[in-house]
Design an enzyme around this catalytic site. Structure first.
Site, short mmCIF file in Angstrom:
data_model
loop_
_atom_site.label_atom_id
_atom_site.label_comp_id
_atom_site.label_asym_id
_atom_site.label_seq_id
_atom_site.Cartn_x
_atom_site.Cartn_y
_atom_site.Cartn_z
N SER A 137 87.59 99.17 83.20
CA SER A 137 87.65 100.88 83.95
C SER A 137 86.94 99.88 85.76
O SER A 137 87.60 99.01 85.62
CB SER A 137 87.01 101.75 83.36
OG SER A 137 85.85 102.66 84.68
N TYR A 153 91.64 105.97 93.35
CA TYR A 153 91.82 104.58 92.61
C TYR A 153 90.05 105.79 91.83
O TYR A 153 89.92 105.34 90.51
CB TYR A 153 91.15 103.76 93.62
CG TYR A 153 91.42 102.40 92.57
CD1 TYR A 153 92.07 101.77 91.12
CD2 TYR A 153 89.44 102.51 92.17
CE1 TYR A 153 91.29 101.16 90.58
CE2 TYR A 153 89.32 100.95 91.33
CZ TYR A 153 90.66 100.00 90.65
OH TYR A 153 90.03 99.11 89.90
N1 LIG Z 1 90.35 93.43 91.05
C1 LIG Z 1 89.20 93.93 90.91
O1 LIG Z 1 88.07 93.19 91.34
C2 LIG Z 1 89.39 95.24 90.09
C3 LIG Z 1 87.59 95.48 89.95
C4 LIG Z 1 87.70 96.37 89.12
C5 LIG Z 1 87.93 97.16 88.32
N2 LIG Z 1 89.28 95.83 88.15
C6 LIG Z 1 90.73 96.80 87.47
O2 LIG Z 1 91.02 95.08 86.06
C7 LIG Z 1 92.14 95.67 86.00
C8 LIG Z 1 93.22 94.22 86.07
O3 LIG Z 1 93.12 94.77 87.37
P1 LIG Z 1 93.33 93.02 88.42
O4 LIG Z 1 92.89 92.76 89.38
O5 LIG Z 1 93.94 92.06 87.43
O6 LIG Z 1 94.70 94.11 88.79
P2 LIG Z 1 96.03 92.76 89.37
O7 LIG Z 1 96.14 91.72 89.58
O8 LIG Z 1 96.92 94.10 90.65
O9 LIG Z 1 97.84 93.25 87.90
C9 LIG Z 1 97.39 94.48 87.22
C10 LIG Z 1 98.33 94.51 85.89
O10 LIG Z 1 98.38 95.76 85.96
C11 LIG Z 1 100.00 95.44 85.11
N3 LIG Z 1 100.55 97.15 85.55
C12 LIG Z 1 100.46 97.80 86.06
N4 LIG Z 1 101.33 99.40 86.09
C13 LIG Z 1 101.66 98.99 84.84
C14 LIG Z 1 102.47 99.65 84.09
N5 LIG Z 1 103.25 100.85 84.78
N6 LIG Z 1 102.99 99.32 82.92
C15 LIG Z 1 102.48 97.97 82.53
N7 LIG Z 1 101.64 96.99 83.59
C16 LIG Z 1 101.40 97.45 84.09
C17 LIG Z 1 100.27 95.35 86.11
O11 LIG Z 1 101.21 94.30 85.98
P3 LIG Z 1 102.87 94.46 87.20
O12 LIG Z 1 103.27 92.29 87.25
O13 LIG Z 1 104.19 94.53 86.17
O14 LIG Z 1 102.54 95.04 88.57
C18 LIG Z 1 99.23 93.37 86.24
O15 LIG Z 1 99.44 92.50 85.41
C19 LIG Z 1 92.66 96.83 86.64
O16 LIG Z 1 93.14 98.09 85.92
C20 LIG Z 1 91.90 97.25 87.09
O17 LIG Z 1 91.62 98.18 88.15
C21 LIG Z 1 90.41 95.24 88.94
#
Ligand SMILES: NC(=O)c1ccc[n+]([C@@H]2O[C@H](COP(=O)([O-])OP(=O)(O)OC[C@H]3O[C@@H](n4cnc5c(N)ncnc54)[C@H](OP(=O)(O)O)[C@@H]3O)[C@@H](O)[C@H]2O)c1
Length: 231
Positions: A137, A153
């Site tokens: 989350s 978001y």
């Molecule tokens: N980064 C932060 O600071 C942060 C902070 C709080 C929470 N989060 C949460 O942590 C999680 C991971 O974030 P991240 O930072 O690693 O994001 P990211 O680098 O943007 O990666 C997002 C991932 O989600 C996948 N995805 C998106 N839509 C999809 C779908 N329809 N089916 C399957 N896969 C899908 C993407 O796949 P594709 O490559 O195919 O697009 C990618 O592997 C998310 O839930 C995000 O909300 C992140």
């Protein structure tokens, strides 16, 4: 003892870092992604033969999830991590301007998909011994965090917290722990280069905290380091 984890969105960002850390310590990873045979996952699969199972999965598609469920039928899973996520437009999700189509898309990925995936792979979790479902989350979904901006978001993460708490109560009798996490502000495509911590640090903390969690922690909302966050 080695465990089997399934990670959604395993091809980049936090999902890829979780996959790499789990493989490093000898666990088996079912790496679910829209394209699990390209990029970094392809390289990892070449090195970790038999330890990484690529699984094609678009979490927003009933058909894709059904096909992935068939592919994993009868295979025990110890931990499922709902990690795939979408931030939505950087500009048009404010109190004064909203891209409503994009908001719906964010809900598809961040709210509906974690339940769709948890429902589909519940039999695999019931067949395993780890019995944990974790959802990534965000602190941005905390109503207690004086929220402003990023309404699409934020609201999606508030909603998924409720969805998974309700799910957690429904599977409590089966002794499956349902966990919600803020992973930190992480250097990924979503978090940006100026974020606080590298994905490796977030992943290591999440894995340690998930490892140490059981039914006493079900329906908790915590950071990657295990600190409680207000709902
Ligand atoms: N980064 C932060 O600071 C942060 C902070 C709080 C929470 N989060 C949460 O942590 C999680 C991971 O974030 P991240 O930072 O690693 O994001 P990211 O680098 O943007 O990666 C997002 C991932 O989600 C996948 N995805 C998106 N839509 C999809 C779908 N329809 N089916 C399957 N896969 C899908 C993407 O796949 P594709 O490559 O195919 O697009 C990618 O592997 C998310 O839930 C995000 O909300 C992140």
């Amino acid at each position: 003892m080695s465990q089997t984890w399934m990670i959604t969105g395993a091809n980049r960002g936090i999902g890829l870092a979780l996959t790499m850390e789990l493989l490093r310590r000898g666990d088996h990873v079912i790496a679910a992604a829209r394209d699990p045979w390209g990029g970094a996952l392809a390289e990892l699969a070449g090195v970790h033969v038999g330890e990484l199972t690529p699984l094609e999965l678009d979490v927003t598609s009933d058909e894709s999830v059904a096909a992935a469920k068939r592919a994993l039928a009868g295979r025990p899973l110890d931990v499922l991590v709902n990690n795939a996520g979408l931030y939505g437009p950087r500009d048009r999700q404010s109190a004064f301007e909203m891209d409503f189509d994009a908001w719906r898309e964010v809900f598809e990925v961040n709210v509906y998909a974690p339940l769709r995936v948890a429902q589909a792979f519940l039999p695999n979790i019931e067949a395993g011994s780890g019995r944990k479902i974790a959802t990534i989350s965000s602190r941005m979904g905390s109503l207690g965090g004086n929220p402003s901006g990023a309404i699409a978001y934020r609201s999606s993460k508030t909603a998924v917290n409720m969805v998974m708490v309700a799910f957690g109560n429904a599977v409590r009798a089966s002794e499956i722990a349902v966990l919600l996490f803020h992973p930190g502000w992480v250097q990924t495509d979503m978090g940006g280069g100026g974020a606080d911590i590298p994905a490796t640090e977030s992943a290591a903390g999440l894995i340690e905290t998930i490892d140490a969690s059981g039914m006493a922690e079900t329906n908790s909302f915590r950071t990657w380091k295990g600190e409680t966050i207000p709902w």
